[in-house]
Motif scaffolding. Structure first.
Motif, PDB file in Angstrom:
ATOM      1  N   LEU A 152       0.823  -1.212   0.000  1.00  0.00           N
ATOM      2  CA  LEU A 152       0.000   0.000   0.000  1.00  0.00           C
ATOM      3  C   LEU A 152       0.856   1.262   0.000  1.00  0.00           C
ATOM      4  O   LEU A 152       0.536   2.237  -0.696  1.00  0.00           O
ATOM      5  CB  LEU A 152      -0.932  -0.014   1.209  1.00  0.00           C
ATOM      6  CG  LEU A 152      -2.070  -1.029   1.139  1.00  0.00           C
ATOM      7  CD1 LEU A 152      -2.731  -1.193   2.491  1.00  0.00           C
ATOM      8  CD2 LEU A 152      -3.098  -0.620   0.086  1.00  0.00           C
ATOM      9  N   GLN A 153       1.935   1.251   0.764  1.00  0.00           N
ATOM     10  CA  GLN A 153       2.816   2.420   0.775  1.00  0.00           C
ATOM     11  C   GLN A 153       3.467   2.642  -0.588  1.00  0.00           C
ATOM     12  O   GLN A 153       3.645   3.784  -1.018  1.00  0.00           O
ATOM     13  CB  GLN A 153       3.873   2.269   1.864  1.00  0.00           C
ATOM     14  CG  GLN A 153       3.333   2.465   3.270  1.00  0.00           C
ATOM     15  CD  GLN A 153       4.408   2.455   4.326  1.00  0.00           C
ATOM     16  OE1 GLN A 153       5.548   2.036   4.087  1.00  0.00           O
ATOM     17  NE2 GLN A 153       4.086   2.923   5.531  1.00  0.00           N
ATOM     18  N   LYS A 154       3.812   1.559  -1.267  1.00  0.00           N
ATOM     19  CA  LYS A 154       4.397   1.681  -2.606  1.00  0.00           C
ATOM     20  C   LYS A 154       3.385   2.189  -3.626  1.00  0.00           C
ATOM     21  O   LYS A 154       3.763   2.700  -4.681  1.00  0.00           O
ATOM     22  CB  LYS A 154       4.971   0.339  -3.048  1.00  0.00           C
ATOM     23  CG  LYS A 154       6.267  -0.012  -2.324  1.00  0.00           C
ATOM     24  CD  LYS A 154       6.793  -1.383  -2.692  1.00  0.00           C
ATOM     25  CE  LYS A 154       8.114  -1.675  -1.970  1.00  0.00           C
ATOM     26  NZ  LYS A 154       8.587  -3.063  -2.229  1.00  0.00           N
ATOM     27  N   LYS A 155       2.103   2.080  -3.295  1.00  0.00           N
ATOM     28  CA  LYS A 155       1.052   2.633  -4.151  1.00  0.00           C
ATOM     29  C   LYS A 155       0.647   4.042  -3.699  1.00  0.00           C
ATOM     30  O   LYS A 155      -0.375   4.579  -4.133  1.00  0.00           O
ATOM     31  CB  LYS A 155      -0.163   1.703  -4.157  1.00  0.00           C
ATOM     32  CG  LYS A 155       0.076   0.386  -4.885  1.00  0.00           C
ATOM     33  CD  LYS A 155      -1.181  -0.473  -4.913  1.00  0.00           C
ATOM     34  CE  LYS A 155      -0.937  -1.748  -5.710  1.00  0.00           C
ATOM     35  NZ  LYS A 155      -0.747  -1.481  -7.161  1.00  0.00           N
ATOM     36  N   ASP A 156       1.469   4.598  -2.796  1.00  0.00           N
ATOM     37  CA  ASP A 156       1.288   5.972  -2.302  1.00  0.00           C
ATOM     38  C   ASP A 156       0.018   6.146  -1.475  1.00  0.00           C
ATOM     39  O   ASP A 156      -0.547   7.250  -1.413  1.00  0.00           O
ATOM     40  CB  ASP A 156       1.297   6.981  -3.457  1.00  0.00           C
ATOM     41  CG  ASP A 156       2.655   7.050  -4.139  1.00  0.00           C
ATOM     42  OD1 ASP A 156       3.667   6.929  -3.430  1.00  0.00           O
ATOM     43  OD2 ASP A 156       2.691   7.191  -5.378  1.00  0.00           O
ATOM     44  N   ALA A 157      -0.440   5.095  -0.843  1.00  0.00           N
ATOM     45  CA  ALA A 157      -1.532   5.228   0.123  1.00  0.00           C
ATOM     46  C   ALA A 157      -0.950   5.618   1.479  1.00  0.00           C
ATOM     47  O   ALA A 157       0.206   5.327   1.787  1.00  0.00           O
ATOM     48  CB  ALA A 157      -2.301   3.917   0.231  1.00  0.00           C
ATOM     49  N   THR A 158      -1.756   6.290   2.282  1.00  0.00           N
ATOM     50  CA  THR A 158      -1.382   6.585   3.662  1.00  0.00           C
ATOM     51  C   THR A 158      -1.896   5.450   4.541  1.00  0.00           C
ATOM     52  O   THR A 158      -3.099   5.182   4.563  1.00  0.00           O
ATOM     53  CB  THR A 158      -1.994   7.921   4.124  1.00  0.00           C
ATOM     54  OG1 THR A 158      -1.480   8.970   3.296  1.00  0.00           O
ATOM     55  CG2 THR A 158      -1.637   8.202   5.579  1.00  0.00           C
ATOM     56  N   VAL A 159      -0.985   4.795   5.235  1.00  0.00           N
ATOM     57  CA  VAL A 159      -1.357   3.596   5.989  1.00  0.00           C
ATOM     58  C   VAL A 159      -1.083   3.800   7.475  1.00  0.00           C
ATOM     59  O   VAL A 159      -0.008   4.253   7.864  1.00  0.00           O
ATOM     60  CB  VAL A 159      -0.569   2.357   5.495  1.00  0.00           C
ATOM     61  CG1 VAL A 159      -1.083   1.098   6.199  1.00  0.00           C
ATOM     62  CG2 VAL A 159      -0.681   2.206   3.991  1.00  0.00           C
ATOM     63  N   LYS A 160      -2.077   3.457   8.287  1.00  0.00           N
ATOM     64  CA  LYS A 160      -1.906   3.397   9.734  1.00  0.00           C
ATOM     65  C   LYS A 160      -2.444   2.050  10.203  1.00  0.00           C
ATOM     66  O   LYS A 160      -3.094   1.326   9.443  1.00  0.00           O
ATOM     67  CB  LYS A 160      -2.618   4.557  10.422  1.00  0.00           C
ATOM     68  CG  LYS A 160      -2.017   5.923  10.057  1.00  0.00           C
ATOM     69  CD  LYS A 160      -2.626   7.039  10.875  1.00  0.00           C
ATOM     70  CE  LYS A 160      -2.057   8.395  10.476  1.00  0.00           C
ATOM     71  NZ  LYS A 160      -0.607   8.496  10.737  1.00  0.00           N
ATOM     72  N   TYR A 161      -2.160   1.724  11.464  1.00  0.00           N
ATOM     73  CA  TYR A 161      -2.635   0.432  11.957  1.00  0.00           C
ATOM     74  C   TYR A 161      -3.113   0.530  13.391  1.00  0.00           C
ATOM     75  O   TYR A 161      -2.763   1.457  14.125  1.00  0.00           O
ATOM     76  CB  TYR A 161      -1.538  -0.631  11.840  1.00  0.00           C
ATOM     77  CG  TYR A 161      -0.547  -0.664  12.990  1.00  0.00           C
ATOM     78  CD1 TYR A 161      -0.751  -1.499  14.101  1.00  0.00           C
ATOM     79  CD2 TYR A 161       0.593   0.129  12.982  1.00  0.00           C
ATOM     80  CE1 TYR A 161       0.155  -1.520  15.159  1.00  0.00           C
ATOM     81  CE2 TYR A 161       1.494   0.105  14.040  1.00  0.00           C
ATOM     82  CZ  TYR A 161       1.264  -0.724  15.122  1.00  0.00           C
ATOM     83  OH  TYR A 161       2.149  -0.745  16.179  1.00  0.00           O
ATOM     84  N   PHE A 162      -3.944  -0.442  13.758  1.00  0.00           N
ATOM     85  CA  PHE A 162      -4.354  -0.610  15.151  1.00  0.00           C
ATOM     86  C   PHE A 162      -4.167  -2.070  15.527  1.00  0.00           C
ATOM     87  O   PHE A 162      -4.619  -2.977  14.812  1.00  0.00           O
ATOM     88  CB  PHE A 162      -5.823  -0.232  15.351  1.00  0.00           C
ATOM     89  CG  PHE A 162      -6.362  -0.712  16.679  1.00  0.00           C
ATOM     90  CD1 PHE A 162      -6.002  -0.083  17.861  1.00  0.00           C
ATOM     91  CD2 PHE A 162      -7.194  -1.828  16.745  1.00  0.00           C
ATOM     92  CE1 PHE A 162      -6.470  -0.545  19.085  1.00  0.00           C
ATOM     93  CE2 PHE A 162      -7.663  -2.294  17.968  1.00  0.00           C
ATOM     94  CZ  PHE A 162      -7.309  -1.646  19.144  1.00  0.00           C
ATOM     95  N   ASP A 163      -3.459  -2.311  16.631  1.00  0.00           N
ATOM     96  CA  ASP A 163      -3.339  -3.649  17.185  1.00  0.00           C
ATOM     97  C   ASP A 163      -3.163  -3.518  18.696  1.00  0.00           C
ATOM     98  O   ASP A 163      -2.198  -2.892  19.154  1.00  0.00           O
ATOM     99  CB  ASP A 163      -2.150  -4.411  16.593  1.00  0.00           C
ATOM    100  CG  ASP A 163      -2.200  -5.895  16.913  1.00  0.00           C
ATOM    101  OD1 ASP A 163      -2.263  -6.233  18.116  1.00  0.00           O
ATOM    102  OD2 ASP A 163      -2.167  -6.718  15.978  1.00  0.00           O
TER     103      ASP A 163
END
Length: 440
Positions: free
Chosen positions: A356-367
């Motif tokens: 996703l980052q390589k597709k220029d999306a902004t990524v966050k996570y919750f765990d």
């Protein structure tokens, strides 16, 4: 006193090298059964935590460590010269793949070379790390039969050597170190006999096999079986998606057959320390015999494809909402490789973040179990878990449920997300149905 007598009287001192998800539970089990255990690791942070009675693995409670510390049966140690004090040495170190998907036995070899300095007559050495058939006999045995200049030992007479595959399933409350049968294959019959006697003291059952090679192959079969069957349902998932058939419903119906079927489930990709890695140890070794393991390679190909397929589905669903993947905001829910653990090894979530980052999306996570992403062998993401709130959820264009931890509020996610890709069918299992939820 010979080794068998020491084992039966519990006066044998046990050395365990590698205090991860395999070695630490094993060390605690031996200590609980009143053996003195020297628990070795090169990571001084782990050693210091253990000496304070602190756990660094979520499903192992600190109280378990404190209870054996209090009895003085458990000694955390980074000084490997103390291997000379032991009667038994058990190797529980990592066996990853290198960048070319070939076995990386660096940890096993380096550990064995350390043991070589301290091996003496009467020692039992057991390898538990998963590896290809022949490792114990071809790599460890030559080292230990000639440990030092002008010294020659005979296996089965002067020392004993065996392979006994680990079968740990982190956070499985039903099957633990003591309740999982232990497969044992020694280099000689005497090696097998003594190793079985050792594990008989801590496990429900020992299963002796004819050789170390057989024991090594047993562990690989267990995980290849799972890898191939998971690949099958992952492939069916992609086919059935195109046919507008719910793979989860198909599996639920199929598993009502009382014979001839075992349910396996699709997902966003394989994770953990076994299934994504172990089958390729056999693939690599098979080349020595001019044999191509087609099932293993195909299963690996299909399972490796799954994170890309998830992103493809996400892209399609975003496009229908006139939202390109580029510059979209994506929340990944769950980054551990399986539910209710804090283990990131080979997690498909990491690959999804990378894609996703390589597709220029902004990524966050919750765990809830992983507050910060540590550096791994493949990735170095500078990311911390965000809070799972109504306000935060509304900021994202899509939510990917990757790991179905029990303690996550899925109703909160369902009510406040624009688009949800559920790769574990947790919403369906909980009976949560909204128009914004899609299975993948």
């Amino acid at each position: 006193m010979d080794l068998l007598k020491k084992i039966h009287s519990k006066s044998a001192k046990i050395g365990i090298i590698g205090l991860g998800y395999v070695g630490l539970p094993l060390a605690l089990e031996f200590a609980k059964k009143e053996f003195v255990v020297l628990a070795f690791d090169i990571d001084n942070i782990k050693i210091e935590k253990l000496r304070k009675g602190e756990s660094y693995i979520k499903h192992i409670e600190s109280e378990k460590i404190k209870s054996v510390l209090d009895t003085q049966k458990f000694i955390a140690e980074s000084d490997f010269t103390r291997l000379a004090e032991t009667d038994v040495i058990i190797i529980c170190v990592p066996t990853p793949l290198n960048v070319h998907r070939e076995p990386d036995l660096t940890f096993v070899i380096n550990t064995s070379k350390t043991i070589q300095k301290y091996i003496r007559k009467g020692h039992l050495i057991v390898l538990e790390s998963t590896t290809y058939p022949g490792t114990t006999e071809e790599i460890l045995l030559p080292l230990f039969e000639r440990p030092r200049p002008n010294v020659k030992y005979k296996v089965g007479k002067d020392f004993f050597l065996a392979f006994s595959p680990e079968r740990e399933d982190p956070n499985n409350l039903e099957y633990t170190t003591s309740t999982i049968p232990k497969v044992v294959g020694g280099i000689t019959k005497k090696c097998t006999e003594i190793t079985c006697a050792l594990y008989d003291k801590i496990t429900i059952e020992t299963v002796p096999v004819s050789s170390a090679k057989t024991a090594e192959a047993t562990k690989l079969l267990e995980n290849i079986y799972r890898s191939v069957n998971i690949a099958l349902v992952n492939e069916l998932k992609m086919i059935f998606d195109k046919m507008n058939i719910d793979i989860w419903e198909v599996i639920e119906a199929a598993k009502t057959k009382p014979f001839g079927f075992q349910a396996f489930y699709p997902g966003p990709g394989l994770g953990g320390h076994c299934i994504p890695i172990d089958p390729f140890y056999l693939s690599w070794k098979a080349k020595e015999y001019d044999f191509t393991t087609k099932f293993i390679e195909l299963a690996g190909e299909i399972n490796t494809l799954q994170p890309y397929y998830v992103v493809e589905r996400l892209t399609e669903l975003l496009n229908k909402r006139n939202k390109p993947i580029k510059e979209s905001k994506i929340l990944i829910v769950g980054v551990a490789y399986k539910k209710n653990v804090d283990d990131l090894r080979e997690s498909p979530a990491l690959k999804l973040i990378d894609i996703l980052q390589k597709k220029d999306a902004t990524v966050k996570y919750f765990d809830p179990f992983i507050p910060k992403l540590p550096k791994t062998r493949k990735y170095e993401f500078v990311m911390k878990s965000i809070a799972l709130t109504k306000e935060n959820l509304k900021q994202f264009d899509a939510v990917l449920i990757v790991t179905d931890h029990d303690m996550i509020d899925y109703n909160l996610i369902a009510k406040n997300s624009k688009l949800i890709i559920d790769t574990r069918n947790i919403m369906g299992r909980l009976g949560i149905f909204y128009n914004n939820i899609f299975k993948s």
